[in-house]
Design a protein around this motif. Structure first.
Motif, PDB file in Angstrom:
ATOM      1  N   TYR A   6      11.365   3.834   8.526  1.00  0.00           N
ATOM      2  CA  TYR A   6      10.601   3.622   7.551  1.00  0.00           C
ATOM      3  C   TYR A   6       9.151   4.141   7.753  1.00  0.00           C
ATOM      4  O   TYR A   6       8.604   4.241   9.157  1.00  0.00           O
ATOM      5  N   PRO A   7       8.332   4.580   6.874  1.00  0.00           N
ATOM      6  CA  PRO A   7       6.920   4.928   7.179  1.00  0.00           C
ATOM      7  C   PRO A   7       6.142   3.776   7.674  1.00  0.00           C
ATOM      8  O   PRO A   7       6.250   2.772   7.071  1.00  0.00           O
ATOM      9  N   VAL A   8       5.316   4.225   8.664  1.00  0.00           N
ATOM     10  CA  VAL A   8       4.316   2.914   9.309  1.00  0.00           C
ATOM     11  C   VAL A   8       2.845   3.465   9.086  1.00  0.00           C
ATOM     12  O   VAL A   8       1.975   2.749   9.350  1.00  0.00           O
ATOM     13  N   VAL A   9       2.781   4.583   8.708  1.00  0.00           N
ATOM     14  CA  VAL A   9       1.482   5.216   8.579  1.00  0.00           C
ATOM     15  C   VAL A   9       1.388   5.603   6.821  1.00  0.00           C
ATOM     16  O   VAL A   9       1.857   6.577   6.654  1.00  0.00           O
ATOM     17  N   VAL A  10       0.399   5.211   6.285  1.00  0.00           N
ATOM     18  CA  VAL A  10      -0.154   5.734   4.970  1.00  0.00           C
ATOM     19  C   VAL A  10      -1.628   6.214   4.918  1.00  0.00           C
ATOM     20  O   VAL A  10      -2.324   5.728   5.523  1.00  0.00           O
ATOM     21  N   LYS A  11      -1.549   7.382   4.751  1.00  0.00           N
ATOM     22  CA  LYS A  11      -2.815   8.193   4.517  1.00  0.00           C
ATOM     23  C   LYS A  11      -3.079   8.654   3.045  1.00  0.00           C
ATOM     24  O   LYS A  11      -2.103   8.926   2.285  1.00  0.00           O
ATOM     25  N   HIS A  12      -4.224   8.848   2.808  1.00  0.00           N
ATOM     26  CA  HIS A  12      -4.479   9.277   1.398  1.00  0.00           C
ATOM     27  C   HIS A  12      -5.505  10.732   1.491  1.00  0.00           C
ATOM     28  O   HIS A  12      -6.386  10.478   2.313  1.00  0.00           O
ATOM     29  N   THR A  13      -5.152  11.761   0.980  1.00  0.00           N
ATOM     30  CA  THR A  13      -6.014  12.999   0.915  1.00  0.00           C
ATOM     31  C   THR A  13      -7.457  12.519   0.359  1.00  0.00           C
ATOM     32  O   THR A  13      -7.587  11.503  -0.394  1.00  0.00           O
ATOM     33  N   SER A  14      -8.628  13.438   0.488  1.00  0.00           N
ATOM     34  CA  SER A  14      -9.730  13.183  -0.276  1.00  0.00           C
ATOM     35  C   SER A  14      -9.547  13.275  -1.687  1.00  0.00           C
ATOM     36  O   SER A  14     -10.512  12.856  -2.302  1.00  0.00           O
ATOM     37  N   GLY A  15      -8.735  14.244  -2.364  1.00  0.00           N
ATOM     38  CA  GLY A  15      -8.774  14.320  -3.753  1.00  0.00           C
ATOM     39  C   GLY A  15      -9.765  15.764  -3.887  1.00  0.00           C
ATOM     40  O   GLY A  15      -9.924  15.346  -5.209  1.00  0.00           O
ATOM     41  N   SER A  16      -9.842  16.409  -3.281  1.00  0.00           N
ATOM     42  CA  SER A  16     -10.470  17.629  -3.596  1.00  0.00           C
ATOM     43  C   SER A  16     -10.218  18.446  -4.791  1.00  0.00           C
ATOM     44  O   SER A  16     -10.974  19.012  -5.379  1.00  0.00           O
ATOM     45  N   THR A  17      -8.846  18.079  -5.340  1.00  0.00           N
ATOM     46  CA  THR A  17      -8.663  19.027  -6.504  1.00  0.00           C
ATOM     47  C   THR A  17      -8.295  17.951  -7.626  1.00  0.00           C
ATOM     48  O   THR A  17      -8.062  18.369  -8.506  1.00  0.00           O
ATOM     49  N   GLY A  18      -8.937  17.027  -7.383  1.00  0.00           N
ATOM     50  CA  GLY A  18      -9.329  15.951  -8.693  1.00  0.00           C
ATOM     51  C   GLY A  18      -8.337  14.692  -8.532  1.00  0.00           C
ATOM     52  O   GLY A  18      -9.017  13.824  -8.944  1.00  0.00           O
ATOM     53  N   ALA A  19      -7.334  14.696  -7.770  1.00  0.00           N
ATOM     54  CA  ALA A  19      -6.696  13.356  -7.602  1.00  0.00           C
ATOM     55  C   ALA A  19      -6.186  13.479  -6.156  1.00  0.00           C
ATOM     56  O   ALA A  19      -5.524  14.238  -5.671  1.00  0.00           O
ATOM     57  N   PRO A  20      -6.239  12.336  -5.312  1.00  0.00           N
ATOM     58  CA  PRO A  20      -5.694  12.239  -4.196  1.00  0.00           C
ATOM     59  C   PRO A  20      -4.148  12.173  -4.026  1.00  0.00           C
ATOM     60  O   PRO A  20      -3.773  11.729  -4.840  1.00  0.00           O
ATOM     61  N   LEU A  21      -3.744  12.550  -2.689  1.00  0.00           N
ATOM     62  CA  LEU A  21      -2.396  12.471  -2.478  1.00  0.00           C
ATOM     63  C   LEU A  21      -2.050  11.663  -1.420  1.00  0.00           C
ATOM     64  O   LEU A  21      -2.876  11.286  -0.224  1.00  0.00           O
ATOM     65  N   THR A  22      -1.076  10.693  -1.499  1.00  0.00           N
ATOM     66  CA  THR A  22      -0.566   9.822  -0.648  1.00  0.00           C
ATOM     67  C   THR A  22       0.433  10.338   0.308  1.00  0.00           C
ATOM     68  O   THR A  22       1.454  10.917  -0.144  1.00  0.00           O
ATOM     69  N   VAL A  23       0.251  10.455   1.657  1.00  0.00           N
ATOM     70  CA  VAL A  23       1.270  10.817   2.493  1.00  0.00           C
ATOM     71  C   VAL A  23       1.687   9.746   3.640  1.00  0.00           C
ATOM     72  O   VAL A  23       0.723   8.971   3.830  1.00  0.00           O
ATOM     73  N   ARG A  24       3.076   9.649   3.845  1.00  0.00           N
ATOM     74  CA  ARG A  24       3.439   8.628   4.594  1.00  0.00           C
ATOM     75  C   ARG A  24       4.255   9.072   5.611  1.00  0.00           C
ATOM     76  O   ARG A  24       5.078  10.005   5.326  1.00  0.00           O
ATOM     77  N   TYR A  25       4.109   8.428   6.898  1.00  0.00           N
ATOM     78  CA  TYR A  25       4.986   9.081   7.981  1.00  0.00           C
ATOM     79  C   TYR A  25       5.464   7.908   8.952  1.00  0.00           C
ATOM     80  O   TYR A  25       4.905   6.805   8.936  1.00  0.00           O
ATOM     81  N   ASN A  26       6.394   8.197   9.843  1.00  0.00           N
ATOM     82  CA  ASN A  26       7.192   7.237  10.713  1.00  0.00           C
ATOM     83  C   ASN A  26       6.537   7.369  11.902  1.00  0.00           C
ATOM     84  O   ASN A  26       5.533   8.184  12.439  1.00  0.00           O
ATOM     85  N   ALA A  27       6.920   6.344  12.901  1.00  0.00           N
ATOM     86  CA  ALA A  27       6.271   6.134  14.101  1.00  0.00           C
ATOM     87  C   ALA A  27       6.620   7.320  14.940  1.00  0.00           C
ATOM     88  O   ALA A  27       5.425   7.809  15.797  1.00  0.00           O
ATOM     89  N   GLU A  28       7.755   8.092  14.839  1.00  0.00           N
ATOM     90  CA  GLU A  28       7.905   9.184  15.610  1.00  0.00           C
ATOM     91  C   GLU A  28       6.930  10.317  15.412  1.00  0.00           C
ATOM     92  O   GLU A  28       6.628  11.048  16.097  1.00  0.00           O
ATOM     93  N   SER A  29       6.897  10.661  14.107  1.00  0.00           N
ATOM     94  CA  SER A  29       5.759  11.601  13.638  1.00  0.00           C
ATOM     95  C   SER A  29       4.503  11.430  14.009  1.00  0.00           C
ATOM     96  O   SER A  29       3.836  12.283  14.507  1.00  0.00           O
ATOM     97  N   ARG A  30       4.009  10.094  14.608  1.00  0.00           N
ATOM     98  CA  ARG A  30       2.862   9.648  15.014  1.00  0.00           C
ATOM     99  C   ARG A  30       2.618  10.585  16.361  1.00  0.00           C
ATOM    100  O   ARG A  30       1.684  10.950  16.887  1.00  0.00           O
ATOM    101  N   ILE A  31       3.838  10.527  17.018  1.00  0.00           N
ATOM    102  CA  ILE A  31       3.795  11.048  18.576  1.00  0.00           C
ATOM    103  C   ILE A  31       3.524  12.492  18.460  1.00  0.00           C
ATOM    104  O   ILE A  31       2.815  13.158  19.106  1.00  0.00           O
ATOM    105  N   TRP A  32       4.399  13.106  17.504  1.00  0.00           N
ATOM    106  CA  TRP A  32       4.429  14.487  17.519  1.00  0.00           C
ATOM    107  C   TRP A  32       2.930  14.943  17.061  1.00  0.00           C
ATOM    108  O   TRP A  32       2.256  16.093  17.585  1.00  0.00           O
TER     109      TRP A  32
END
Length: 135
Positions: A109-135
């Motif tokens: 399951y994703p454990v980290v949720v990030k949001h882009t700044s929305g420079s194109t007009g609307a932010p994008l939510t990005v989620r990733y899991n614990a292993e991705s944090r290590i990479w």
């Protein structure tokens, strides 16, 4: 290597990462095993990970299952990176609209949720899991 370098690399940093719920040595051991692999061996490893990811996405995410089924693509059709061209693209507007539908109903399951700044007009939510944090 000096005493501080060994202490930092083998005790302090790994200990800190474990407190944060990460095991940096898991990735390190895999990289150690594969650093001298041949191109064919790396392609096989990459294909295996890709097939596992595609099976997981199809089995556990409503969005990808629906998109791929509608396009007539089955998980077993994706054998290596060349086959990725068969998958429908995920455009940014679709990514925004399908954020929850693209969440898997099985681990990891994703454990980290990030949001882009929305420079194109609307932010994008990005989620990733614990292993991705290590990479």
């Amino acid at each position: 290597m000096d005493l501080y370098g060994r202490l930092l690399g083998n005790v302090l940093y790994p200990g800190w990462e474990r407190v944060r719920g990460r095991d940096p040595h898991t990735v390190g051991r895999m990289l150690e095993r594969t650093q001298h692999a041949t191109a064919a061996e790396l392609a096989d490893l990459q294909s295996g990970y890709l097939q596992r990811l595609v099976r997981h996405a199809h089995r556990n995410t409503a969005y990808y299952r629906g998109q791929w089924d509608a396009a007539g693509v089955r998980p077993e059709d994706i054998r290596d990176v060349r086959d990725l061209a068969r998958l429908p693209l995920l455009e940014k507007a679709q990514a925004r609209a399908s954020d929850v539908e693209r969440l898997a109903d099985a681990p990891p399951y994703p454990v980290v949720v990030k949001h882009t700044s929305g420079s194109t007009g609307a932010p994008l939510t990005v989620r990733y899991n614990a292993e991705s944090r290590i990479w």
